[in-house]
Design a protein around this motif. Structure first.
Motif, mmCIF file in Angstrom:
data_model
loop_
_atom_site.group_PDB
_atom_site.id
_atom_site.type_symbol
_atom_site.label_atom_id
_atom_site.label_comp_id
_atom_site.label_asym_id
_atom_site.label_seq_id
_atom_site.Cartn_x
_atom_site.Cartn_y
_atom_site.Cartn_z
ATOM 1 N N ASN A 131 -5.545 13.416 -14.371
ATOM 2 C CA ASN A 131 -5.916 11.849 -15.103
ATOM 3 C C ASN A 131 -7.334 12.225 -15.157
ATOM 4 N N ASP A 132 -8.121 13.306 -14.853
ATOM 5 C CA ASP A 132 -9.566 13.417 -15.058
ATOM 6 C C ASP A 132 -9.790 14.316 -15.935
ATOM 7 N N ASP A 162 -0.283 4.461 -11.179
ATOM 8 C CA ASP A 162 -0.214 3.777 -12.641
ATOM 9 C C ASP A 162 0.955 4.341 -13.570
ATOM 10 N N ASP A 163 1.543 3.696 -14.161
ATOM 11 C CA ASP A 163 2.753 4.219 -14.850
ATOM 12 C C ASP A 163 2.373 5.697 -15.699
ATOM 13 N N ALA A 166 0.841 -1.184 0.020
ATOM 14 C CA ALA A 166 0.043 -0.061 0.038
ATOM 15 C C ALA A 166 1.190 1.346 -0.034
ATOM 16 N N ALA A 167 0.828 2.152 -1.003
ATOM 17 C CA ALA A 167 1.653 3.112 -1.208
ATOM 18 C C ALA A 167 0.864 4.444 -1.557
ATOM 19 N N GLN A 168 1.559 5.411 -1.271
ATOM 20 C CA GLN A 168 1.090 6.702 -2.051
ATOM 21 C C GLN A 168 1.742 7.219 -3.333
ATOM 22 N N CYS A 169 0.806 7.380 -4.209
ATOM 23 C CA CYS A 169 1.417 7.798 -5.547
ATOM 24 C C CYS A 169 2.070 8.969 -5.612
ATOM 25 N N GLY A 170 3.344 9.018 -6.089
ATOM 26 C CA GLY A 170 4.184 9.990 -6.085
ATOM 27 C C GLY A 170 3.839 11.411 -6.966
#
Ligand SMILES: [Zn+2]
Ligand SMILES: [Zn+2]
Length: 159
Positions: free
Chosen positions: A132-133, A117-118, A63-67
């Motif tokens: 992203n949106d 996500d890459d 579980a991580a926070q997206c950089g």
């Protein structure tokens, strides 16, 4: 610990699997990444000419926070290319401890800079839009004018 009993091995692969607690990985929780599940391994050991071959996979869940977008996400991390050869001359007892090798196999696959996500685009540094949106408007309006002013400011301060 992941121990292989040499005397139980054969020239055909012996399958074994199991789980280890997260402490097995011995990584410090730096707040960037945590591990919500155990370490799971699925291995097979075979007596081959000159030693013992161990192959298979090891994995866990992170579980991580997206950089980029700071969203928290969970993902499985699996190394399915585990492959180690232990030479007979280096095997000193019937219990072959492969913990350290398997641990490294998994550590190598942990992302250094976790991304949800890459392709994650994150936020626009200017207007803060979540890219992203929706596409960002400010990029269309001014063509990197900010960067030019930034450079001018730097020159001023350096003198
Ligand atoms: Zn992201
Ligand atoms: Zn923007």
């Amino acid at each position: 610990m992941i121990i292989i009993r040499i005397h139980t091995l054969d020239h055909s692969p012996s399958e074994f699997e199991g789980t280890e607690p997260m402490s097995f990985l011995d990584v410090e929780d730096d707040g960037m990444m945590s591990f919500p599940s155990d370490v799971h391994y699925q291995l097979r050991a075979t007596l081959v000419s000159g030693g013992v071959l161990v192959e298979g996979l090891v994995g866990t869940r992170i579980a991580a926070q997206c950089g980029r977008c700071l969203k928290t996400f969970e993902r499985d991390v699996v190394n399915d290319k585990v492959c180690h050869f232990y030479e007979n001359e280096n095997i000193t007892s019937d219990d072959l401890d492969i913990s350290e090798d398997i641990r490294e196999d998994l550590l190598l696959n942990l992302p250094l800079n976790p991304l949800c996500d890459d392709e994650c685009k994150g936020f626009c540094p200017h207007c803060g839009v979540y890219l992203n949106d929706s596409p960002c408007v400010c990029k269309l309006e001014n063509n990197d004018d900010d960067d030019i002013w930034d450079d001018l400011n730097k020159i001023k301060f350096e003198k």
